[in-house]
Design a protein around this motif. Structure first.
Motif, PDB file in Angstrom:
ATOM      1  N   VAL A  74      42.702  47.260  29.685  1.00 13.69           N
ATOM      2  CA  VAL A  74      41.349  47.730  29.955  1.00 13.69           C
ATOM      3  C   VAL A  74      40.435  46.517  30.094  1.00 13.69           C
ATOM      4  N   VAL A  75      39.806  46.383  31.249  1.00 12.92           N
ATOM      5  CA  VAL A  75      38.942  45.245  31.538  1.00 12.92           C
ATOM      6  C   VAL A  75      37.486  45.666  31.319  1.00 12.92           C
ATOM      7  N   GLU A  76      36.848  45.067  30.339  1.00 11.26           N
ATOM      8  CA  GLU A  76      35.452  45.410  30.033  1.00 11.26           C
ATOM      9  C   GLU A  76      34.585  44.167  29.922  1.00 11.26           C
ATOM     10  N   GLY A  77      35.008  43.092  30.550  1.00 11.56           N
ATOM     11  CA  GLY A  77      34.225  41.861  30.516  1.00 11.56           C
ATOM     12  C   GLY A  77      33.049  41.912  31.469  1.00 11.56           C
ATOM     13  N   LEU A  91      37.380  48.778  33.933  1.00  9.86           N
ATOM     14  CA  LEU A  91      38.458  48.969  34.888  1.00  9.86           C
ATOM     15  C   LEU A  91      39.784  49.028  34.140  1.00  9.86           C
ATOM     16  N   MET A  92      40.759  49.714  34.725  1.00  7.09           N
ATOM     17  CA  MET A  92      42.094  49.775  34.173  1.00  7.09           C
ATOM     18  C   MET A  92      42.990  48.873  35.024  1.00  7.09           C
ATOM     19  N   VAL A  97      46.597  45.741  40.455  1.00  5.37           N
ATOM     20  CA  VAL A  97      45.686  46.848  40.759  1.00  5.37           C
ATOM     21  C   VAL A  97      44.621  46.976  39.678  1.00  5.37           C
ATOM     22  N   LEU A  98      43.361  46.882  40.091  1.00 11.70           N
ATOM     23  CA  LEU A  98      42.218  47.115  39.209  1.00 11.70           C
ATOM     24  C   LEU A  98      41.677  48.493  39.553  1.00 11.70           C
ATOM     25  N   LEU A  99      41.937  49.462  38.683  1.00  5.49           N
ATOM     26  CA  LEU A  99      41.628  50.858  38.968  1.00  5.49           C
ATOM     27  C   LEU A  99      40.297  51.270  38.335  1.00  5.49           C
ATOM     28  N   GLY A 100      39.413  51.796  39.159  1.00 12.42           N
ATOM     29  CA  GLY A 100      38.131  52.307  38.678  1.00 12.42           C
ATOM     30  C   GLY A 100      37.933  53.731  39.150  1.00 12.42           C
TER      31      GLY A 100
END
Length: 233
Positions: A74-77, A91-92, A97-100
């Motif tokens: 999980v990308v929350e930066g 984003l996941m 793949v960066l899934l939003g």
């Protein structure tokens, strides 16, 4: 890059079971949020506004849970990984793949161009065409920004009219890739069959060796012509 190649990239990074989990979230979140709005006695525009907001919160939380359970990140930066592009929504990440997620207001329409989506679309330049002899140039390791797009039903509060998987062009004026999510999931099986069909039968090793001194059996229809010349059977 054509749609089939883009689909293959996404399927290689996100397993079918995980994509199925993602596909179930929008409808389930919408039903929960609509029920909450009714419990609050809301109707009309207020009910829709409440349902949309609460469905967003439920989806965001559940999609992050699915990602973590599947071993994704999980990308929350504040920036997209490996870039200086600003990021304001989680984003996941599954491999490259960066899934939003986002909502659209009409079939075939683009989502609103907020900062996160505009910057995410810039990453997709690695999937675009370039003007040289071979036509396409891609970086096999470059991240791509993929969106789950939902269209709410304008007649029934608790329903989702359509769910798409999409990639927006770097110029944010069109889609590089867009497909109904159910159809995309169905394609996992088709690609598996295609890969199986592409494997030659002779490549399968069963670990068997012929007995010494015993000629292999071909079957009458496949018997070499030199065996038939003397009338042997």
């Amino acid at each position: 890059m054509d749609s089939a190649s883009i689909a293959a990239i996404i399927r290689s990074e996100i397993p079918k079971s995980v994509m199925l989990d993602h596909a179930e979230v929008p409808g389930a979140a919408r039903r929960v949020a609509a029920e909450k709005a009714r419990e609050m006695g809301l109707s009309g525009r207020d009910a829709r506004r409440s349902t949309g907001f609460n469905a967003h919160l439920v989806m965001e939380r559940r999609l992050k849970e699915i990602c973590e359970e599947a071993g994704g990140l999980v990308v929350e930066g504040r920036v997209f990984p490996g870039t200086e592009l600003t990021l304001h929504q989680p984003l996941m990440q599954y491999g490259r793949v960066l899934l939003g997620r986002a909502t659209v207001h009409e079939r075939g329409g683009l989502p609103s161009a907020n900062v996160t989506r505009r910057n995410g679309a810039k990453l997709n330049s690695c999937l675009g065409r370039v003007g040289h002899l071979f036509g396409v140039e891609t970086d096999p390791n470059a991240p791509i920004h993929v969106l789950i797009l939902t269209l709410s039903d304008c007649h029934e509060l608790e329903k989702i009219a359509a769910t798409y998987l999409a990639i927006i062009a770097p110029t944010f004026d069109s889609f590089l890739f867009r497909v109904d999510l159910d159809d995309f999931i169905g394609g996992y099986d088709e690609s598996s069959v295609a890969e199986a069909d592409a494997s030659p039968v002779g490549a399968i090793d069963l670990g068997l060796e012929p007995r010494k001194g015993v000629r292999p059996y071909f079957g009458e229809e496949h018997r070499p012509s030199d065996n038939r010349a003397d009338g042997s059977r």
